[in-house]
Design a protein around this motif. Structure first.
Motif, PDB file in Angstrom:
ATOM      1  N   GLU A  81       0.823  -1.203   0.000  1.00 28.07           N
ATOM      2  CA  GLU A  81       0.000   0.000   0.000  1.00 28.07           C
ATOM      3  C   GLU A  81       0.860   1.258   0.000  1.00 28.07           C
ATOM      4  OE1 GLU A  81      -3.097   0.958  -0.213  1.00 28.07           O
ATOM      5  OE2 GLU A  81      -3.912  -1.055  -0.538  1.00 28.07           O
ATOM      6  N   ALA A 211      -5.369  -3.624  -7.063  1.00 24.70           N
ATOM      7  CA  ALA A 211      -4.935  -2.283  -6.667  1.00 24.70           C
ATOM      8  C   ALA A 211      -3.832  -1.775  -7.586  1.00 24.70           C
ATOM      9  CB  ALA A 211      -4.451  -2.295  -5.217  1.00 24.70           C
ATOM     10  N   GLN A 214      -5.069  -0.319 -10.806  1.00 23.23           N
ATOM     11  CA  GLN A 214      -5.764   0.958 -10.677  1.00 23.23           C
ATOM     12  C   GLN A 214      -4.827   2.120 -10.369  1.00 23.23           C
ATOM     13  OE1 GLN A 214      -8.928   0.452  -7.830  1.00 23.23           O
ATOM     14  NE2 GLN A 214      -9.547  -1.498  -8.719  1.00 23.23           N
TER      15      GLN A 214
END
Length: 355
Positions: A81, A211, A214
């Protein structure tokens, strides 16, 4: 016990000091986390077997603790992340914080043990004047690991032992050889354990494919200090602040990555002077003494693990934030990295560099 020489010799020394010792190894992940054909440089099945072999030789029990779920939630997922958010994280800090410290301390309490001991090259001492525990640099400056332990609390330090803090690496290997440890000459791990080939981009795309599609890996403009577009990048997650090679721009003066504008998907570049900064803002700040209140103090700070400390004034702010004002401009650390403050050999605390 990681299976390496350091934690093995730490165990030997504790037994020599009269402690009753139990060896524990954390099982952090399975091979399916790794690309096919790759093996981790630590935390592998061979490492577990090496730790067990040392414990058998020393005549003590050994247990393997399943921390796979915690490792994924506290280390691997935040690592991915952070990269997708335009940062350059240090997963070893989270591993020490949440597993080797918080996770093992929780098991210590459950088992009724007095201490968690590790093979880290650091020292601890009790300051009678302040009534607090201190985390100190190791005697072997080349091996000092205090930078990655700035999250320690007073309760942690009260229940931790660091047997190697006063030794040099050569002494540790000599003790291992004298006691016929199977890992006496074992090489040290230099890579992130779950990315042994160092290909962060490929790992993130495998681990978080939705993720990654994107954000983080979409092409976008490269913009210089004047705001002019200079080319196309291949996804912000493939770059880090301070990078020079691999940008793909011909320029009379070398250009460096100076930042990432995630909202606009822009990679920011400039000559080396664009990397210099005199202030660094931190979040998630920890003060080892436990005395956290807004104030300013002088210190030396490390802006990266290998860097020599430099003079600064640290201003503690509300919400566990801090502003580090450097005496002289320095190449600023990438967002997501850690800055650690020292008072001579004692760690004051540290935090994560904000974007």
């Amino acid at each position: 016990m990681s299976g390496g020489v350091d934690s093995s010799v730490a165990t030997l020394l504790l037994l020599g000091q009269g402690f009753q010792v139990t060896g524990v190894t954390m099982k952090l992940f399975d091979n399916q986390l790794l690309p096919e054909g790759q093996e981790s440089t630590c935390c592998s099945l061979d490492d577990v077997e090496d730790a067990k072999a040392v414990c058998r030789r020393l005549g003590i029990p050994h247990f393997t603790l399943n921390f796979k779920e915690k490792f994924g939630a506290c280390v691997v997922d935040p690592f991915c992340e952070s990269y997708l958010n335009g940062e350059t994280p240090n997963p070893c800090i989270n591993c020490n914080r949440y597993l080797k410290l918080a996770g093992l301390q929780q098991r210590r309490r459950e088992l009724g043990a007095a201490y968690v001991a590790t093979g880290h090259y650091v020292q601890r001492a009790f300051d009678e004047q302040t009534g607090t525990w201190q985390l100190l640099r190791a005697a072997d400056a080349a091996k000092d690991q205090s930078y990655v332990l700035y999250h320690l609390t007073q309760d942690d330090l009260a229940h931790m032992l660091f047997p190697l803090g006063g030794l040099e690496k050569r002494q540790v290997r000599q003790l291992a050889a004298e006691n016929d440890f199977v890992n006496a000459e074992k090489a040290e791990s230099q890579d992130i354990c779950f990315i042994p080939d160092g290909d962060y981009s490929r790992f993130i795309q495998r681990h978080m494919p939705d993720a990654a599609r994107q954000r983080g890996f979409a092409p976008g403009p490269i913009v210089d200090e004047t705001g002019a577009a200079r080319g196309q990048h291949n996804g912000l997650a493939r770059y880090t602040v301070g990078q020079r090679k691999g940008i793909g721009i011909a320029n009379p003066v070398p250009l460096y990555v100076t930042g990432k504008d995630v909202a606009r998907n822009q990679l920011l570049v400039a000559p080396r002077d664009g990397l210099l900064a005199q202030e660094v803002r931190l979040r998630d700040v920890n003060v080892i003494s436990g005395d956290y209140c807004p104030r300013a103090f002088g210190a030396t700070v490390k802006l990266s693990y290998r860097q020599q400390p430099v003079a600064a004034v640290v201003q503690l702010l509300d919400n566990r934030e801090a502003l580090v004002c450097l005496e002289n401009p320095q190449v600023r650390p990438a967002p997501g990295q850690a800055v650690v403050a020292y008072n001579r050999d004692a760690v004051i605390g540290g935090g994560t560099v904000s974007a």
